[in-house]
Design an enzyme around this catalytic site. Structure first.
Site, PDB file in Angstrom:
ATOM      1  N   HIS A 464     -15.312 -62.312 -44.769  1.00  0.00           N
ATOM      2  CA  HIS A 464     -14.915 -63.244 -44.496  1.00  0.00           C
ATOM      3  C   HIS A 464     -13.402 -62.692 -44.193  1.00  0.00           C
ATOM      4  O   HIS A 464     -12.739 -62.320 -44.964  1.00  0.00           O
ATOM      5  CB  HIS A 464     -14.751 -64.164 -45.125  1.00  0.00           C
ATOM      6  CG  HIS A 464     -16.119 -65.298 -46.102  1.00  0.00           C
ATOM      7  ND1 HIS A 464     -16.650 -65.100 -47.277  1.00  0.00           N
ATOM      8  CD2 HIS A 464     -17.023 -65.200 -45.269  1.00  0.00           C
ATOM      9  CE1 HIS A 464     -17.195 -66.296 -47.301  1.00  0.00           C
ATOM     10  NE2 HIS A 464     -18.225 -65.711 -46.089  1.00  0.00           N
ATOM     11  N   GLU A 467     -10.230 -63.288 -45.994  1.00  0.00           N
ATOM     12  CA  GLU A 467     -10.050 -63.375 -47.298  1.00  0.00           C
ATOM     13  C   GLU A 467      -9.083 -61.503 -47.391  1.00  0.00           C
ATOM     14  O   GLU A 467     -10.546 -60.928 -47.744  1.00  0.00           O
ATOM     15  CB  GLU A 467     -11.550 -63.567 -47.897  1.00  0.00           C
ATOM     16  CG  GLU A 467     -11.572 -64.960 -47.660  1.00  0.00           C
ATOM     17  CD  GLU A 467     -13.159 -65.245 -48.493  1.00  0.00           C
ATOM     18  OE1 GLU A 467     -13.607 -64.422 -49.149  1.00  0.00           O
ATOM     19  OE2 GLU A 467     -13.056 -66.111 -48.692  1.00  0.00           O
ATOM     20  N   HIS A 560     -14.142 -60.495 -51.997  1.00  0.00           N
ATOM     21  CA  HIS A 560     -13.915 -61.970 -51.584  1.00  0.00           C
ATOM     22  C   HIS A 560     -13.101 -62.847 -52.220  1.00  0.00           C
ATOM     23  O   HIS A 560     -11.588 -61.369 -52.792  1.00  0.00           O
ATOM     24  CB  HIS A 560     -15.072 -63.360 -51.401  1.00  0.00           C
ATOM     25  CG  HIS A 560     -16.495 -62.629 -50.839  1.00  0.00           C
ATOM     26  ND1 HIS A 560     -16.316 -63.537 -49.903  1.00  0.00           N
ATOM     27  CD2 HIS A 560     -17.166 -61.725 -50.915  1.00  0.00           C
ATOM     28  CE1 HIS A 560     -18.127 -63.134 -49.443  1.00  0.00           C
ATOM     29  NE2 HIS A 560     -18.463 -62.363 -50.549  1.00  0.00           N
ATOM     30  N   GLU A 632     -14.587 -62.174 -56.378  1.00  0.00           N
ATOM     31  CA  GLU A 632     -14.345 -63.231 -56.015  1.00  0.00           C
ATOM     32  C   GLU A 632     -12.161 -63.315 -56.275  1.00  0.00           C
ATOM     33  O   GLU A 632     -12.110 -63.249 -57.835  1.00  0.00           O
ATOM     34  CB  GLU A 632     -14.005 -64.953 -56.178  1.00  0.00           C
ATOM     35  CG  GLU A 632     -15.058 -65.269 -55.725  1.00  0.00           C
ATOM     36  CD  GLU A 632     -14.940 -66.033 -54.188  1.00  0.00           C
ATOM     37  OE1 GLU A 632     -14.166 -65.762 -53.271  1.00  0.00           O
ATOM     38  OE2 GLU A 632     -16.432 -65.883 -53.754  1.00  0.00           O
TER      39      GLU A 632
END
Length: 833
Positions: A464, A467, A560, A632
């Site tokens: 992504h 990010e 991420h 994350e």
């Protein structure tokens, strides 16, 4: 099937394709100056190769579908011979010429200036076969002769072309400019080079504390305001990527900002047409107030989160207000105290000050405007610039561009020590032709048996593009694993690290938030068969597939960023095999102990949802990697320990990369005391969660007996809070073809589109596997089927100091045998894709 074409091929005799291939490449790189007429004419007819399948070469490693060609390389070439220029010379330093030099040569009798080469890795029998082929023999049909250069199509037929030569692109150039990023031809790109310094704030940057007097903005729009910046053409839904070039759009780059009327004109000058920039329009609604519209991800009408733009002509004593008017997420960390980032060029040049958190009167709320099908949300803040006539930047998070990565890898390639244990390769090329890099990191092994005994660890980031926090964690990991630290040397002794530091370079370059140039979220397509549409993840998955065939992969982790929750945490998978029950939770728990002020184990989740079946962690887990994770990292900061209520800096994220390495050593310590201690603690935590769950349901349950038989998926909550949205449709260009066919069919019964005629079986297979959801994708407001998880503020979470007194004496036997790092001449690890 095509008799006319076969007749034409039978009548035509073509020169040896590989010689034609080598001629053009050597001429391009300046190593061959002779005339084309001087080339030897072995003249193997092309139809002989095509019509005699028993003569075709097969790949020596992997399956045939692993050898399909890169879509950007359309060379129609085929053979197993080659030649070098008249005098290769020892002074030239290209990887391609070095490959040719390493092969023994024999002079051609007709032209002494040319030399044929033969691979040194083949047996004497195979060498004799190659010599026979060069004399016109058909001994090529022998099953002993194999090559990985020839390419096969989806039907097992050999295409008359060769794989892109790896050695031409194996290493970054040691001198001269880097390969410039390639942009879609619709994108305008300014010529200025944007560079930011790294800087660590001397004091903690605390969250913004709302006063209750924050203004709810009334969106004015361009009807009552003045447009001071606007991109003329932005590829959106309905368009699709066609081609790219360095520098993007041809022609003169227009000045999109307003023209200042004099030194007293205080209008801000906006710009975002640089790498990773993202701003579509700026409207001046008052003297010091601006409304900003972000560009959606290219070839979509969705995904507005990442922002990064420049302003000039600032005034020091004024209070400016910026309002982003078209955000799409109903929840954001800006409601929990997160501040935007600002960078002053004058401060960087004069005081060596870089990015810092700034802003007051910060409010994130629902906008008064919308497109009628989905609501918009707005972010507003005020700012006072530190200098007059300054150049400043604003960003959602610390930028890390494709050029930043290339500069870092160039420093690694030019380091003679690191080059002993870090090999850079081209995994593939993206849709736009940008290189996706693959790093293989391990210490040289003394024997093939020692090399084969090593387990593998696979890490990746930036699937992504918005990010960027994933890149900073990756940089911290690489800084540590490439260092001369004893722990780093030990890790390189026992592991083979496969690292893909930027999976989606196209999206990073153009400033997308989530998608690639296919207009789709790559982290929903790891099961794809559309290699030409999703090359980055297709090649990554197949690299891991081959890696699993030769060694155990201990851990997979994809880095991420998260926009709704603070701290850093992992999403994993839940193993129902009681032999490995709770084992996938040990690594996250250990990491929480090694980074108690940044990593929250309570925020981790191990539920596999149906809408996440195409993600990297789930696909790799189903391929056999027990410890498969998505890491994350928040865009905000920490609510734990000494860092409570403060924003993360780049140094915080890089330090987590170090701690991932530290946790790997704890996880693999031959003394299993730490591992067993964590398992016991996990069982206790799980018992507490089960009691809590049944108390919420108002039920009583005796857990003394078979409590471990309860399905953990019934206890886990949803992971939809990970900013995940359903994006599993066809890529934009194939979706456009489907729409055209459907429109044509609705108007009249026409002949099928060429795509359907030529690829009927393939097309139907793609539609079945890719779940196009054509009707749903036509709706701009189409939302995910996953239920959104309620985001809560973790600032009330108790800051438990879970870090035990870990013993730092790891692998005592191995360390005694590795007191100093021995430098070996080559890397004896057979793990290249």
């Amino acid at each position: 099937m095509f008799p006319a074409l076969e007749t034409e091929l039978k009548q035509e005799t073509l020169p040896d394709p590989y010689e034609d291939f080598m001629y053009r490449h050597l001429r391009y790189y300046g190593y061959f100056k002779a005339q084309r007429g001087s080339l030897p004419n072995s003249a193997t007819p092309q139809h002989l190769w095509k019509n005699n399948p028993q003569c075709l070469l097969s790949g020596s490693v992997g399956e045939r579908h692993d050898l399909t060609p890169d879509p950007l390389q359309k060379e129609k070439l085929l053979s197993t011979q080659g030649f070098t220029g008249s005098n290769p010379g020892r002074g030239h330093g290209t990887a391609h010429q070095a490959t040719l030099r390493r092969r023994p040569t024999c002079h051609n009798q007709k032209d002494p200036q040319l030399k044929y080469t033969r691979p040194t890795c083949l047996s004497s029998t195979v060498r004799r076969q190659i010599e026979a082929v060069s004399r016109g023999s058909l001994l090529l049909s022998s099953p002993l002769l194999k090559s990985r250069q020839l390419l096969h199509n989806d039907f097992g037929e050999v295409n008359p072309r060769l794989r892109e030569p790896r050695d031409l692109f194996a290493f970054l150039p040691s001198s001269g400019p880097l390969q410039a990023p390639r942009w879609p031809i619709e994108c305008e790109v300014i010529k200025e080079n944007i560079h930011h310094i790294e800087w660590i704030p001397p004091q903690p940057e605390y969250f913004y504390q709302p006063t209750g007097n924050e203004k709810v903005p009334e969106i004015v729009g361009e009807e009552e305001g003045t447009v001071v910046y606007q991109l003329d053409s932005v590829p959106t839904e309905g368009s699709y990527f066609t081609s790219s070039r360095v520098g993007g759009k041809r022609g003169i780059i227009k000045d999109l900002a307003v023209t200042l009327q004099g030194p007293e004109d205080n209008a801000l000058l906006f710009e975002s047409r640089f790498e990773s920039g993202n701003l579509q329009k700026a409207v001046r609604v008052d003297t010091y107030e601006y409304e900003l519209t972000l560009r959606t991800d290219l070839y979509t009408n969705k995904y507005t989160q990442w922002f990064y733009f420049r302003v000039q002509n600032t005034r020091k004593d004024a209070t400016y207000r910026f309002t982003i008017v078209n955000l799409l997420k109903p929840k954001s960390l800006y409601t929990l105290g997160m501040k935007p980032l600002m960078y002053s060029q004058l401060d960087a040049d004069t005081h060596n000050i870089g990015w810092r958190r700034e802003g007051s009167e910060i409010k994130y709320c629902k906008s008064s405007t919308g497109d009628g099908q989905q609501p918009f949300y707005c972010l507003t803040w005020t700012i006072q610039f530190p200098h007059d006539q300054d150049t400043c930047f604003f960003a959602h998070f610390y930028p890390y561009t494709y050029t930043d990565l290339q500069c870092y890898l160039l420093s690694v390639a030019n380091n003679p020590v690191q080059a002993q244990f870090c090999k850079l390769r081209t995994l593939c090329r993206s849709l736009a032709g940008n290189i996706v890099y693959l790093l293989t990191i391990t210490n040289p092994s003394r024997t093939p048996q020692e090399a084969a005994a090593k387990k593998a660890v696979v890490l990746s980031a930036r699937v992504h593009p918005g990010e960027s926090n994933g890149s900073w964690i990756m940089k911290g990991f690489l800084d540590f694993i490439l260092s001369d630290s004893p722990d780093a040397q030990l890790l390189r002794n026992i592991f083979v690290f496969k690292v893909v530091p930027m999976l989606n370079p196209d999206g990073v370059i153009v400033g997308n938030s989530r998608c690639s140039l296919a207009g789709r979220d790559l982290n929903r397509h790891y099961k794809t068969i559309l290699k030409d549409s999703f090359p980055c993840i297709w090649y990554t998955r197949n690299m891991i597939k081959r890696l699993l065939e030769e060694r155990e992969v201990l851990l997979y982790c994809d880095f991420h960023g998260h926009s709704r929750k603070n701290n850093i945490f992992l999403y994993g998978c839940n193993n129902n095999d009681r032999k490995y029950w709770l084992h996938e939770r040990v690594f996250p728990l250990m990491l929480s102990k090694n980074a108690p002020d940044k990593f929250s184990f309570h925020s981790c989740n191990f539920k596999v949802q149906r809408c996440k079946e195409g993600t990297g962690r789930v696909v790799m887990w189903r391929m056999g990697i027990l410890n498969s994770y998505t890491m994350e990292s928040t865009f905000g900061g920490s609510t734990l320990g000494n860092k409570r209520d403060t924003h993360f800096t780049t140094e915080d994220l890089k330090s987590l990369g170090h701690q991932v390495c530290d946790t790997l050593l704890d996880f693999c310590d031959p003394d299993r005391a730490k591992f067993m201690q964590c398992l016991e603690e996990l069982k206790e935590l799980l018992q507490q969660e089960i009691h809590k769950k049944f108390n919420e349901l108002g039920q009583d349950m005796e857990l003394e007996g078979n409590w471990s038989d309860i399905s953990l998926s019934d206890i886990e909550s949803s992971t939809s809070g990970s900013d995940s949205s359903l994006s599993d449709g066809l890529p934009a260009h194939l979706l456009n073809i489907a729409r055209e066919e459907r429109a044509g069919f609705a108007s009249t019964l026409q002949k099928p589109h060429a795509f359907s005629r030529n690829s009927k079986n393939t097309s139907s297979s793609m539609v079945r596997n890719e779940k196009p959801r054509l009707n749903e994708r036509e709706k701009p407001g189409f939302t995910a089927s996953c239920s959104a998880k309620r985001s809560t503020n973790r600032s009330q979470e108790p800051a438990r100091d879970m870090k035990p007194s870990w013993s730092r004496n790891r692998y005592p036997v191995a360390k005694r045998g590795r007191a100093t790092l021995t430098v070996y001449p080559s890397l004896h690890v057979y793990t290249y894709p």
